[in-house]
Design an enzyme around this catalytic site. Sequence first.
Site, PDB file in Angstrom:
ATOM      1  CB  SER A  63      -0.922   0.025   1.110  1.00  0.00           C
ATOM      2  OG  SER A  63      -1.717   1.214   1.043  1.00  0.00           O
ATOM      3  CG  ASP A  64       1.910   5.320  -2.347  1.00  0.00           C
ATOM      4  OD1 ASP A  64       2.921   4.552  -2.613  1.00  0.00           O
ATOM      5  OD2 ASP A  64       1.776   6.082  -2.745  1.00  0.00           O
ATOM      6  CG  PHE A  65      -1.971   3.462   3.469  1.00  0.00           C
ATOM      7  CD1 PHE A  65      -1.658   2.562   4.610  1.00  0.00           C
ATOM      8  CD2 PHE A  65      -2.862   3.329   2.674  1.00  0.00           C
ATOM      9  CE1 PHE A  65      -2.696   1.348   4.459  1.00  0.00           C
ATOM     10  CE2 PHE A  65      -3.756   2.096   2.682  1.00  0.00           C
ATOM     11  CZ  PHE A  65      -3.502   1.248   3.692  1.00  0.00           C
ATOM     12  CE1 TYR A  66       0.412  -0.916   4.904  1.00  0.00           C
ATOM     13  CE2 TYR A  66       1.374  -2.584   3.244  1.00  0.00           C
ATOM     14  CZ  TYR A  66       0.303  -2.196   4.180  1.00  0.00           C
ATOM     15  OH  TYR A  66      -0.694  -3.108   4.287  1.00  0.00           O
ATOM     16  N   GLY A  67       4.682   3.867   4.760  1.00  0.00           N
ATOM     17  CA  GLY A  67       5.880   4.413   4.729  1.00  0.00           C
ATOM     18  C   GLY A  67       5.919   6.056   5.099  1.00  0.00           C
TER      19      GLY A  67
END
Length: 137
Positions: A63-67
């Site tokens: 997911s792009d919300f990891y980080g």
Amino acid sequence: MNAQNNLGGTFTFPGTSIAVRRMGYGAMQLAGPHVFGLPKDVDAALAVLREAVESGVNHIDTSDFYGPHITNQIIKQALHPYRKDLTIVTKVGARRGDDSSWILDTSSEFLKKSIHDNLRNLGLDVLPIVNLRVVRL
């Protein structure tokens, strides 16, 4: 992948012809501590991804919300251009606060932005939509 390593058999996404091995790679921990920021060793993260795919993993859950954005950028750096048999599964509907908190955001404008962020950070032109469902955090 050698013939004896089938990684738990296969699974076909309902309503599609997309089949993946049941053993995939969950990319959440590629980011730094608490799934926020860069990992301590980016080269090691790249190596883990490459080894997973070489070992027969043919789908990555991210997911792009990891980080945020970190895991998808690492996936792109390690594996792009992607093998034809690699399926990338991603999620939208949340974002990270500056304090690393998880914030549910299912507004249409944020969902559109999230899809475009995923495309850009993974280096993809399209994301096939297989299953759309709302999960409350």
